[in-house]
Design an enzyme around this catalytic site. Sequence first.
Site, PDB file in Angstrom:
ATOM      1  N   TYR A  46       0.860  -1.196   0.000  1.00 33.57           N
ATOM      2  CA  TYR A  46       0.000   0.000   0.000  1.00 33.57           C
ATOM      3  C   TYR A  46       0.889   1.236   0.000  1.00 33.57           C
ATOM      4  O   TYR A  46       1.868   1.295   0.738  1.00 33.57           O
ATOM      5  CB  TYR A  46      -0.889   0.032   1.253  1.00 33.57           C
ATOM      6  N   GLU A  48      -0.459   4.888  -0.455  1.00 33.01           N
ATOM      7  CA  GLU A  48      -1.290   6.083  -0.724  1.00 33.01           C
ATOM      8  C   GLU A  48      -0.431   7.344  -0.676  1.00 33.01           C
ATOM      9  O   GLU A  48       0.425   7.492   0.204  1.00 33.01           O
ATOM     10  CB  GLU A  48      -2.400   6.194   0.318  1.00 33.01           C
ATOM     11  N   ASP A 191      -6.631  13.700 -25.306  1.00 34.02           N
ATOM     12  CA  ASP A 191      -6.611  12.295 -24.897  1.00 34.02           C
ATOM     13  C   ASP A 191      -5.965  11.518 -26.046  1.00 34.02           C
ATOM     14  O   ASP A 191      -6.594  11.285 -27.075  1.00 34.02           O
ATOM     15  CB  ASP A 191      -8.048  11.817 -24.632  1.00 34.02           C
ATOM     16  N   THR A 217      -3.892   6.045 -22.211  1.00 35.99           N
ATOM     17  CA  THR A 217      -3.820   4.720 -21.602  1.00 35.99           C
ATOM     18  C   THR A 217      -2.402   4.208 -21.829  1.00 35.99           C
ATOM     19  O   THR A 217      -1.689   4.732 -22.690  1.00 35.99           O
ATOM     20  CB  THR A 217      -4.814   3.747 -22.264  1.00 35.99           C
ATOM     21  N   LYS A 220      -2.425   0.340 -24.883  1.00 34.90           N
ATOM     22  CA  LYS A 220      -2.729   0.198 -26.318  1.00 34.90           C
ATOM     23  C   LYS A 220      -1.400   0.135 -27.081  1.00 34.90           C
ATOM     24  O   LYS A 220      -0.654  -0.802 -26.899  1.00 34.90           O
ATOM     25  CB  LYS A 220      -3.640   1.346 -26.762  1.00 34.90           C
ATOM     26  N   ARG A 226      -2.498  -2.520 -18.373  1.00 35.14           N
ATOM     27  CA  ARG A 226      -3.718  -1.726 -18.435  1.00 35.14           C
ATOM     28  C   ARG A 226      -3.599  -0.605 -17.418  1.00 35.14           C
ATOM     29  O   ARG A 226      -3.323  -0.842 -16.248  1.00 35.14           O
ATOM     30  CB  ARG A 226      -4.938  -2.586 -18.106  1.00 35.14           C
TER      31      ARG A 226
HETATM   32  N1  PLP Z   1      -9.721   7.398 -23.904  1.00 34.88           N
HETATM   33  C1  PLP Z   1      -9.767   6.846 -25.122  1.00 34.88           C
HETATM   34  C2  PLP Z   1      -9.600   7.719 -26.317  1.00 34.88           C
HETATM   35  C3  PLP Z   1      -9.986   5.470 -25.271  1.00 34.88           C
HETATM   36  O1  PLP Z   1     -10.072   4.940 -26.491  1.00 34.88           O
HETATM   37  C4  PLP Z   1     -10.142   4.676 -24.113  1.00 34.88           C
HETATM   38  C5  PLP Z   1     -10.361   3.222 -24.191  1.00 34.88           C
HETATM   39  O2  PLP Z   1     -10.473   2.584 -25.152  1.00 34.88           O
HETATM   40  C6  PLP Z   1     -10.099   5.308 -22.866  1.00 34.88           C
HETATM   41  C7  PLP Z   1      -9.886   6.665 -22.786  1.00 34.88           C
HETATM   42  C8  PLP Z   1     -10.383   4.558 -21.599  1.00 34.88           C
HETATM   43  O3  PLP Z   1      -9.431   3.666 -21.259  1.00 34.88           O
HETATM   44  P1  PLP Z   1      -9.758   2.562 -20.140  1.00 34.88           P
HETATM   45  O4  PLP Z   1     -10.505   1.473 -20.815  1.00 34.88           O
HETATM   46  O5  PLP Z   1      -8.402   2.181 -19.652  1.00 34.88           O
HETATM   47  O6  PLP Z   1     -10.556   3.232 -19.078  1.00 34.88           O
END
Ligand code: PLP
Length: 381
Positions: A46, A48, A191, A217, A220, A226
């Site tokens: 842990y 935090e 994002d 993320t 990918k 993950r």
């Molecule tokens: N943002 C985008 C553009 C995504 O394509 C995804 C997932 O496919 C996410 C955020 C969310 O990722 P997670 O599934 O890890 O929550």
Amino acid sequence: MIDPRIEIALLNEGIRQNSTIELIASENYTSQAVMALCGSILTNKYAEGLPGKRYYNGCVKVDEIENIALEYATWLFDYAYANVQPHSGANANLAVFTAFFNPTNTVVGMDLASGGHLSHGAKVNVSGSWFISQNYGVNEQGLIDYDAVAQLVLDTRPKLVIAGASANSQIIDWDKFREIADSVGALLLADVAHYSRQKLGGEYPSPFPYANVVTTTTHKGLRGPRGGLILWNDQEFSKQLNSSVFPGTQGGPLMHIIAGKAQCFYEALQPEFKDYAKQIRVNADTMAKVFIDAGVYIVSGGTKCHMFTVDVRKESMSGREYADRLEAQGITVNKNGVPGETRSFAETSGLRIGVAAETTRGHDAAWFEELATRMVQILKV
Ligand code: PLP
């Protein structure tokens, strides 16, 4: 001893992964090193808080690991500050929302049906049900209509503009989005879960220096565990963003996953990763061309990244039927909506195809050409 029921399911999933072709655009195969770290003793700890400022004792070694992850993340993405604790991409986005905004604020993001992500303001997600969300889409060609986005932003005066998508194969104009956000003094969040230039051979433009905050993320194209990641340059954001992750929206960080993230950033910093990313672009172009040459429409006419969406409206089956037929032939994909979709989310008229996972397995353009030819034959029966 592993519970036999779990062990059998795990073995069978191993057989599935090893015997099928993986074309889901958001999936990949991590290295053995990433997997070893994710399954390591670090899961016991842990921690935090942040390195050097933990709420538990015994964190000296995990502090080292988190600091390494932070250092590599900022090198890799060219941003000054990072938070490596978000458990997922959606958590990273939620942390940005709650760091700066409240439910009386408007946010603008791409709508789900046009290729946006749930966490960009979809009504079924907290980003759209707790915040006032306005969505932009794409035109009939599947391209972002920047004039329409600019107008929507002027009309609705959001505090946050989100650029990024889950299924859009063209280059997102970060500069244009900066201009649009500036027109109303909004914060710009990029994002790049699908679009970091590190994953795309340096050909895809970086959101630096346009976006105030970047989320992604790590599982990918980056081939990590993950998880999610937040990056920013303005030191004044640090307190808000860090405390929005913990204690704002999460509890203890997953130190085993953070170690896996550090390893995946390390791998992505190696010269070979650039070759991998370049090969992704070649393979995606090759596959898309086979569909186009066979007269199958690709949303937006092609791809500038690792994925593209096949539009099956002219064909005799829905996206779901096509995906199921491919699965029966050992090819895993996901059905996807297309611009102007008339079928339900469960049926759809499209199929999203990504090449990152099979490129990790070392396949070249000739292999992808043959695969796409087979997929066209399955579509045309
Ligand atoms: N943002 C985008 C553009 C995504 O394509 C995804 C997932 O496919 C996410 C955020 C969310 O990722 P997670 O599934 O890890 O929550």
